[in-house]
Design an enzyme around this catalytic site. Structure first.
Site, short mmCIF file in Angstrom:
data_model
loop_
_atom_site.label_atom_id
_atom_site.label_comp_id
_atom_site.label_asym_id
_atom_site.label_seq_id
_atom_site.Cartn_x
_atom_site.Cartn_y
_atom_site.Cartn_z
N LYS A 264 -53.30 10.55 -36.92
CA LYS A 264 -54.91 10.80 -37.60
C LYS A 264 -55.06 10.70 -38.72
O LYS A 264 -56.24 10.26 -39.48
CB LYS A 264 -55.34 12.13 -37.00
CG LYS A 264 -55.39 12.28 -35.47
CD LYS A 264 -56.02 13.67 -34.99
CE LYS A 264 -56.20 13.47 -33.54
NZ LYS A 264 -56.70 14.73 -32.73
N GLY A 323 -54.04 18.67 -38.75
CA GLY A 323 -55.23 18.17 -38.53
C GLY A 323 -56.22 18.83 -37.88
O GLY A 323 -57.24 18.76 -37.95
N ARG A 344 -47.53 29.21 -40.57
CA ARG A 344 -46.18 29.32 -40.52
C ARG A 344 -45.57 28.88 -42.28
O ARG A 344 -45.28 29.65 -42.71
CB ARG A 344 -45.33 28.33 -39.52
CG ARG A 344 -44.08 28.53 -39.47
CD ARG A 344 -43.37 27.89 -38.36
NE ARG A 344 -43.70 26.23 -38.69
CZ ARG A 344 -43.10 25.58 -37.96
NH1 ARG A 344 -42.62 25.93 -36.64
NH2 ARG A 344 -43.38 24.11 -37.79
P1 NAP Z 1 -50.34 18.88 -37.04
O1 NAP Z 1 -50.95 18.40 -37.64
O2 NAP Z 1 -48.65 18.46 -36.52
O3 NAP Z 1 -50.08 20.55 -37.00
C1 NAP Z 1 -49.29 21.52 -36.40
C2 NAP Z 1 -49.58 22.82 -37.01
O4 NAP Z 1 -48.96 23.75 -36.09
C3 NAP Z 1 -48.91 23.08 -38.29
O5 NAP Z 1 -49.77 23.83 -39.34
C4 NAP Z 1 -47.63 23.77 -38.14
O6 NAP Z 1 -47.14 24.64 -38.95
C5 NAP Z 1 -47.92 24.57 -36.97
N1 NAP Z 1 -46.86 24.87 -36.00
C6 NAP Z 1 -46.09 23.89 -35.41
N2 NAP Z 1 -45.15 24.14 -34.62
C7 NAP Z 1 -45.12 25.70 -34.86
C8 NAP Z 1 -44.67 27.00 -34.29
N3 NAP Z 1 -43.57 26.89 -33.59
N4 NAP Z 1 -44.85 28.11 -34.83
C9 NAP Z 1 -46.26 28.22 -35.70
N5 NAP Z 1 -46.69 27.13 -36.06
C10 NAP Z 1 -46.29 25.99 -35.69
O7 NAP Z 1 -51.01 18.92 -35.32
P2 NAP Z 1 -52.36 18.97 -35.10
O8 NAP Z 1 -52.85 17.55 -35.05
O9 NAP Z 1 -53.00 19.86 -35.82
O10 NAP Z 1 -52.28 19.36 -33.58
C11 NAP Z 1 -52.11 20.80 -33.40
C12 NAP Z 1 -52.42 21.04 -31.78
O11 NAP Z 1 -53.89 20.86 -31.62
C13 NAP Z 1 -51.86 19.97 -31.00
O12 NAP Z 1 -50.75 20.60 -30.41
C14 NAP Z 1 -52.84 19.81 -29.67
O13 NAP Z 1 -52.03 20.80 -28.59
C15 NAP Z 1 -54.14 20.61 -30.13
N6 NAP Z 1 -55.29 19.45 -30.32
C16 NAP Z 1 -55.84 19.68 -29.16
C17 NAP Z 1 -56.94 18.87 -29.10
C18 NAP Z 1 -58.10 18.72 -27.86
O14 NAP Z 1 -58.78 18.07 -27.60
N7 NAP Z 1 -57.92 19.94 -27.08
C19 NAP Z 1 -57.44 17.77 -29.93
C20 NAP Z 1 -56.16 17.70 -30.96
C21 NAP Z 1 -55.41 18.56 -30.89
P3 NAP Z 1 -46.46 24.12 -40.31
O15 NAP Z 1 -47.23 23.85 -41.34
O16 NAP Z 1 -45.55 25.45 -40.68
O17 NAP Z 1 -45.67 23.09 -39.98
#
Ligand code: NAP
Length: 457
Positions: A264, A323, A344
């Site tokens: 993204k 994101g 975190r």
């Molecule tokens: P990302 O950019 O990789 O960010 C992940 C975030 O989660 C980071 O802030 C990370 O913290 C934190 N994190 C990861 N593992 C963790 C853990 N074990 N404990 C605590 N914090 C943790 O991912 P993203 O694109 O934002 O997506 C996040 C989630 O949103 C996805 O997994 C997905 O399930 C969901 N999502 C859903 C939709 C939908 O249509 N429903 C659409 C998009 C995304 P750090 O900064 O410390 O690494």
């Protein structure tokens, strides 16, 4: 199938339409001419006595009653501003958006006697209307052709090539990219289709990610395309390199892309234009391709905002700083919520908070925060993980818990929250609303929420 020409006045719709009509031996129907014939007076006279509202009413009736096949249709410049018109014009049609640079349009139509639509001087009116209609044309088009420096006959040649399926050879491109991009055999077959029963390739949209196998978008979008009788197919493609996916999509002239993890942010430098909201969020989840230009948008934030509109002004904890969290923060701020980001990695949370002018803290601070709304924007709880992003003992029944994770649909966090008596919003709600907005950007059609719910996989 029908050929529909859309675009501003002075972009060549009538001239291209006449030539196509002659070459293909099918009639040209110009909606403005049909309106004048029906009313027995000129467009200027209709505007003079009934105003624009009356004109648009008649235009809608004319468009609703256009024949379903075997015609070239040239539309008035503002026809696509009405969603009912869009639905009618799109069904079983190839829609070509003819564009031209503003100065060219001004030169071409300066002697026209059409009534003004604003109080602005003529050149400013043209620029103003072009600016506000640009996105509408972009959304409704199957194909975009710039007529600024291209002869009418060359534009008609391109339209014919597209109709005959000779504009691209995606079969060959797919062979060249088979080492770099993972495509299922069914999706490869879609790309290799020489001629559909309608003539021409189906338009292609795709989800791109690594992985993309979890995405529910192919099932939903293919059902929507069938429902609206659009000559479209939606496929799934996976690759480690974002550049290969985008080059492939360009070479095969894909119409739209849904962008998922981890691309993204990575797609942004490759795009020709990124809309302001996507820039502010710092992520693009939707790409629309129009005439070889790629336009980036973000619909994730709308997927988060829609289920929360009734909670305007609440105190919210957004857990995560990636994101999805950025989209969540943006959405919450549009609802005047008081946002605290809990992440975190503290520094990452701080930096996101600084970008949006809100506060951040460590996840341990959750117990002191007492938020009314909690949004999980981390992958915690995504199958097979059974953890929750905060200790469930810290939840109270007056909270609303929105878990953006949607595999499984009922995450451990949502299950625990429901047991306590909290209101829960599953991640599928975000998926549904963002996909509905994405469909609008790909096609110009505003699918009713109830329909999208019914077609959800
Ligand atoms: P990302 O950019 O990789 O960010 C992940 C975030 O989660 C980071 O802030 C990370 O913290 C934190 N994190 C990861 N593992 C963790 C853990 N074990 N404990 C605590 N914090 C943790 O991912 P993203 O694109 O934002 O997506 C996040 C989630 O949103 C996805 O997994 C997905 O399930 C969901 N999502 C859903 C939709 C939908 O249509 N429903 C659409 C998009 C995304 P750090 O900064 O410390 O690494």
């Amino acid at each position: 199938m029908r050929i529909v020409l859309i675009g501003f006045r002075g972009t060549g719709k009538t001239a291209v339409g006449r030539l196509l009509s002659k070459r293909l031996g099918i009639p040209l129907l110009d909606t403005d001419d049909l309106i004048e014939t029906r009313e027995g007076r000129s467009i200027s006279e209709i505007f003079h006595s009934g105003g624009e509202i009356y004109f648009r009413k008649i235009e809608k009736e004319v468009i609703t009653n256009l024949p379903e096949a075997g015609v070239v249709i040239s539309t008035g410049g503002g026809a696509v501003l009405d969603p009912v018109n869009v639905e009618h014009l799109r069904a079983k049609s190839f829609v070509f958006f003819l564009s031209a640079e503003p100065d060219t349009i001004i030169r071409r139509i300066q002697k026209s006697k059409r009534p003004p639509l604003t109080n602005l001087p003529f050149p400013e009116e043209v620029r103003h209307l072009l600016e506000i209609r640009r996105l509408e044309y972009l959304k409704v088009a199957d194909y975009c052709l710039d007529t600024t420096r291209t002869e009418v006959s060359a534009i008609a040649d391109t339209v014919q090539k597209i109709l005959e399926g000779k504009n691209i050879s995606c079969e060959q491109v797919s062979k060249e990219y088979q080492e770099k991009i993972a495509l299922s055999s069914e999706d490869l077959a879609v790309l290799s289709q020489e001629n559909t029963p309608n003539g021409g390739y189906p338009r292609i949209c795709a989800v791109m990610g690594n992985p993309a196998s979890h995405s529910k978008s192919p099932a939903l979008f293919n059902r929507l395309f069938t429902h609206y009788r659009l000559p479209y197919k939606y496929i799934r493609m996976e690759a480690p390199e974002v550049s290969n996916l985008l080059i492939f999509a360009r070479l095969c002239d894909f119409r739209g892309l849904s962008v998922t993890l981890p691309f993204k942010q990575q797609v942004i430098p490759y795009l020709n234009e990124v809309d302001r909201t996507a820039q502010q969020i710092g992520a693009v989840n939707t790409i629309v391709q129009c005439g070889n230009l790629m336009h980036g948008f973000n619909t994730d934030w709308l997927g988060i905002q829609r289920p929360l509109v009734h909670l305007k002004g609440s105190k919210v904890a957004v857990i995560g700083a990636g994101g999805a969290a950025a989209a969540a923060v943006y959405a919450c701020l549009t609802l005047d919520m008081q946002v605290t980001i809990l992440n975190r990695t503290i520094e990452r949370g701080q930096s996101l908070a600084e970008r949006f002018g809100c506060v951040s803290a460590s996840i341990a601070e959750f117990k002191n925060l007492k938020p009314e709304v909690v949004i999980n924007a981390t992958p915690v709880g995504m199958f097979p993980d059974t953890n929750t992003p905060v200790l469930v003992e810290m939840l109270t029944q007056d909270m609303t818990i929105f878990d953006l994770v949607y595999t499984p649909p009922e995450t451990p966090f949502l299950q625990a929250a429901a047991k306590i008596g909290c209101t829960t919003i599953p991640g599928m709600e975000m998926f549904l609303h963002q996909a509905r907005e994405q469909f609008l950007l790909f096609t110009g059609i505003s699918a009713p929420e109830a329909l999208v719910r019914e077609l959800m996989p």
